[in-house]
Design a protein around this motif. Structure first.
Motif, PDB file in Angstrom:
ATOM      1  N   GLY A   1     -74.567 -76.639  20.826  1.00  0.00           N
ATOM      2  CA  GLY A   1     -74.271 -78.064  20.698  1.00  0.00           C
ATOM      3  C   GLY A   1     -75.354 -78.853  19.981  1.00  0.00           C
ATOM      4  N   GLY A   2     -75.146 -80.159  19.903  1.00  0.00           N
ATOM      5  CA  GLY A   2     -76.106 -81.064  19.264  1.00  0.00           C
ATOM      6  C   GLY A   2     -76.356 -80.713  17.804  1.00  0.00           C
ATOM      7  N   ARG A   3     -77.609 -80.834  17.398  1.00  0.00           N
ATOM      8  CA  ARG A   3     -77.972 -80.568  16.001  1.00  0.00           C
ATOM      9  C   ARG A   3     -77.837 -79.098  15.625  1.00  0.00           C
ATOM     10  NH1 ARG A   3     -83.482 -83.076  14.373  1.00  0.00           N
ATOM     11  NH2 ARG A   3     -84.059 -81.073  15.236  1.00  0.00           N
ATOM     12  N   ALA A   4     -77.817 -78.220  16.620  1.00  0.00           N
ATOM     13  CA  ALA A   4     -77.679 -76.785  16.348  1.00  0.00           C
ATOM     14  C   ALA A   4     -76.359 -76.473  15.656  1.00  0.00           C
ATOM     15  CB  ALA A   4     -77.794 -75.981  17.637  1.00  0.00           C
ATOM     16  N   VAL A   5     -75.350 -77.319  15.851  1.00  0.00           N
ATOM     17  CA  VAL A   5     -74.042 -77.077  15.241  1.00  0.00           C
ATOM     18  C   VAL A   5     -74.162 -76.974  13.720  1.00  0.00           C
ATOM     19  CG1 VAL A   5     -71.732 -78.050  14.869  1.00  0.00           C
ATOM     20  CG2 VAL A   5     -72.748 -78.075  17.149  1.00  0.00           C
ATOM     21  N   TRP A   6     -75.055 -77.716  13.128  1.00  0.00           N
ATOM     22  CA  TRP A   6     -75.229 -77.596  11.668  1.00  0.00           C
ATOM     23  C   TRP A   6     -76.528 -76.897  11.294  1.00  0.00           C
ATOM     24  CZ3 TRP A   6     -79.293 -79.930   9.128  1.00  0.00           C
ATOM     25  CH2 TRP A   6     -79.962 -80.941   9.817  1.00  0.00           C
TER      26      TRP A   6
ATOM     27  N   VAL B   1     -75.746 -67.768  26.002  1.00  0.00           N
ATOM     28  CA  VAL B   1     -77.190 -68.022  25.946  1.00  0.00           C
ATOM     29  C   VAL B   1     -77.444 -69.427  25.419  1.00  0.00           C
ATOM     30  CG1 VAL B   1     -79.352 -67.322  24.842  1.00  0.00           C
ATOM     31  CG2 VAL B   1     -77.749 -65.595  25.656  1.00  0.00           C
ATOM     32  N   LYS B   2     -78.246 -70.174  26.144  1.00  0.00           N
ATOM     33  CA  LYS B   2     -78.621 -71.530  25.738  1.00  0.00           C
ATOM     34  C   LYS B   2     -80.067 -71.506  25.261  1.00  0.00           C
ATOM     35  CE  LYS B   2     -74.803 -73.621  26.833  1.00  0.00           C
ATOM     36  NZ  LYS B   2     -73.923 -74.076  25.796  1.00  0.00           N
ATOM     37  N   ALA B   3     -80.241 -71.232  23.994  1.00  0.00           N
ATOM     38  CA  ALA B   3     -81.581 -71.147  23.402  1.00  0.00           C
ATOM     39  C   ALA B   3     -81.924 -72.467  22.735  1.00  0.00           C
ATOM     40  CB  ALA B   3     -81.608 -70.029  22.370  1.00  0.00           C
ATOM     41  N   PRO B   4     -83.211 -72.781  22.603  1.00  0.00           N
ATOM     42  CA  PRO B   4     -83.590 -73.945  21.801  1.00  0.00           C
ATOM     43  C   PRO B   4     -83.132 -73.726  20.355  1.00  0.00           C
ATOM     44  CG  PRO B   4     -85.469 -73.101  23.056  1.00  0.00           C
ATOM     45  CD  PRO B   4     -84.362 -72.111  23.212  1.00  0.00           C
ATOM     46  N   ALA B   5     -82.841 -74.801  19.677  1.00  0.00           N
ATOM     47  CA  ALA B   5     -82.342 -74.692  18.299  1.00  0.00           C
ATOM     48  C   ALA B   5     -83.294 -73.881  17.428  1.00  0.00           C
ATOM     49  CB  ALA B   5     -82.111 -76.077  17.700  1.00  0.00           C
ATOM     50  N   ALA B   6     -84.606 -74.069  17.590  1.00  0.00           N
ATOM     51  CA  ALA B   6     -85.579 -73.334  16.762  1.00  0.00           C
ATOM     52  C   ALA B   6     -85.482 -71.831  17.000  1.00  0.00           C
ATOM     53  CB  ALA B   6     -86.995 -73.827  17.044  1.00  0.00           C
ATOM     54  N   ALA B   7     -85.304 -71.410  18.254  1.00  0.00           N
ATOM     55  CA  ALA B   7     -85.174 -69.986  18.556  1.00  0.00           C
ATOM     56  C   ALA B   7     -83.876 -69.430  17.976  1.00  0.00           C
ATOM     57  CB  ALA B   7     -85.228 -69.755  20.059  1.00  0.00           C
ATOM     58  N   ALA B   8     -82.809 -70.197  18.077  1.00  0.00           N
ATOM     59  CA  ALA B   8     -81.526 -69.765  17.509  1.00  0.00           C
ATOM     60  C   ALA B   8     -81.613 -69.648  15.997  1.00  0.00           C
ATOM     61  CB  ALA B   8     -80.423 -70.760  17.903  1.00  0.00           C
ATOM     62  N   MET B   9     -82.317 -70.598  15.371  1.00  0.00           N
ATOM     63  CA  MET B   9     -82.490 -70.556  13.924  1.00  0.00           C
ATOM     64  C   MET B   9     -83.306 -69.328  13.514  1.00  0.00           C
ATOM     65  SD  MET B   9     -83.133 -74.636  13.490  1.00  0.00           S
ATOM     66  CE  MET B   9     -83.843 -74.573  11.858  1.00  0.00           C
ATOM     67  N   ALA B  10     -84.324 -68.984  14.284  1.00  0.00           N
ATOM     68  CA  ALA B  10     -85.136 -67.799  13.989  1.00  0.00           C
ATOM     69  C   ALA B  10     -84.294 -66.530  14.132  1.00  0.00           C
ATOM     70  CB  ALA B  10     -86.349 -67.745  14.910  1.00  0.00           C
ATOM     71  N   LEU B  11     -83.479 -66.472  15.171  1.00  0.00           N
ATOM     72  CA  LEU B  11     -82.645 -65.297  15.395  1.00  0.00           C
ATOM     73  C   LEU B  11     -81.654 -65.096  14.254  1.00  0.00           C
ATOM     74  CD1 LEU B  11     -81.699 -62.992  17.304  1.00  0.00           C
ATOM     75  CD2 LEU B  11     -80.052 -64.646  18.236  1.00  0.00           C
ATOM     76  N   VAL B  12     -80.906 -66.147  13.918  1.00  0.00           N
ATOM     77  CA  VAL B  12     -79.923 -65.979  12.844  1.00  0.00           C
ATOM     78  C   VAL B  12     -80.620 -65.784  11.498  1.00  0.00           C
ATOM     79  CG1 VAL B  12     -78.122 -67.231  14.103  1.00  0.00           C
ATOM     80  CG2 VAL B  12     -79.495 -68.439  12.391  1.00  0.00           C
TER      81      VAL B  12
END
Length: 196
Positions: free
Chosen positions: A61-66, A111-122
């Motif tokens: 959710g939030g800014r992570a969507v984009w 999994v509810k990761a911080p956006a920065a962690a999700a960005m690093a993973l992808v």
């Protein structure tokens, strides 16, 4: 189908699955926008990974969507540049298959990761996907059109995942989360099959 024919049919299907999923056989006609656009859409591994990135972004959710899909596209472009330049990246196919397993698990477990962690993973997985595309990209002017095609197709697959995540959540109010997680689990199992 009779039980006597079922086993050989299943064995033949299992033997063919890896060749269908191997999306990087070294296409000879990988020139131009249409070839670049068609490549991500033509491989089950790419479709699953890209859609999972979009669904994962919706779950966060939030800014992570984009931010999460945009990170994937940007880092994939860098990976594509490495592949086009002939820079070797080890375990590209394994990394692509693992992206499906890991992203499927992330979606399945919510999994509810911080956006920065999700960005690093992808971003990590995007290097492998990009390299696979870039290694097939021609060095001519058609190569730029090819790159634009695979980046646009990837972004559209991410958008499909985002749309799917939102649609399932809205259509199945109480069961939306369960359906998304079940889809993630199924995709993760497909990734395991690709690794095998």
């Amino acid at each position: 189908m009779t039980p006597r024919l079922l086993r050989p049919a299943l064995a033949a299907a299992a033997a063919l699955v890896p060749s269908l999923a191997y999306a990087h056989p070294g296409h000879l006609d990988a020139v131009g926008f249409a070839a670049g656009f068609g490549h991500p859409i033509g491989g089950l591994d790419h479709v699953l990974a890209m859609v999972l990135v979009g669904v994962f972004a919706v779950q966060l959710g939030g800014r992570a969507v984009w931010l999460v899909p945009a990170t994937f596209v940007a880092v994939m472009a860098a990976g594509g540049a490495l592949g086009a330049a002939g820079v070797e990246v080890p375990f590209v196919e394994t990394g692509i298959a693992l992206s499906i397993v890991v992203l499927g698990a992330v979606v399945a477990f919510g999994v509810k990761a911080p956006a920065a962690a999700a960005m690093a993973l992808v971003g990590l997985f995007a290097i492998f996907h990009g390299h696979a595309h870039g290694a097939e990209m021609p060095e001519t002017a058609g190569g730029l059109a090819y790159a634009a095609g695979f980046m646009i197709a990837t972004a559209l697959l991410h958008a499909a995942g985002v749309g799917l995540g939102f649609a399932i959540g809205r259509l199945a109010e109480g069961r939306g989360d369960w359906l998304v997680r079940a889809g993630g689990a199924a995709a993760g199992l497909a990734g395991v099959a690709l690794l095998a």
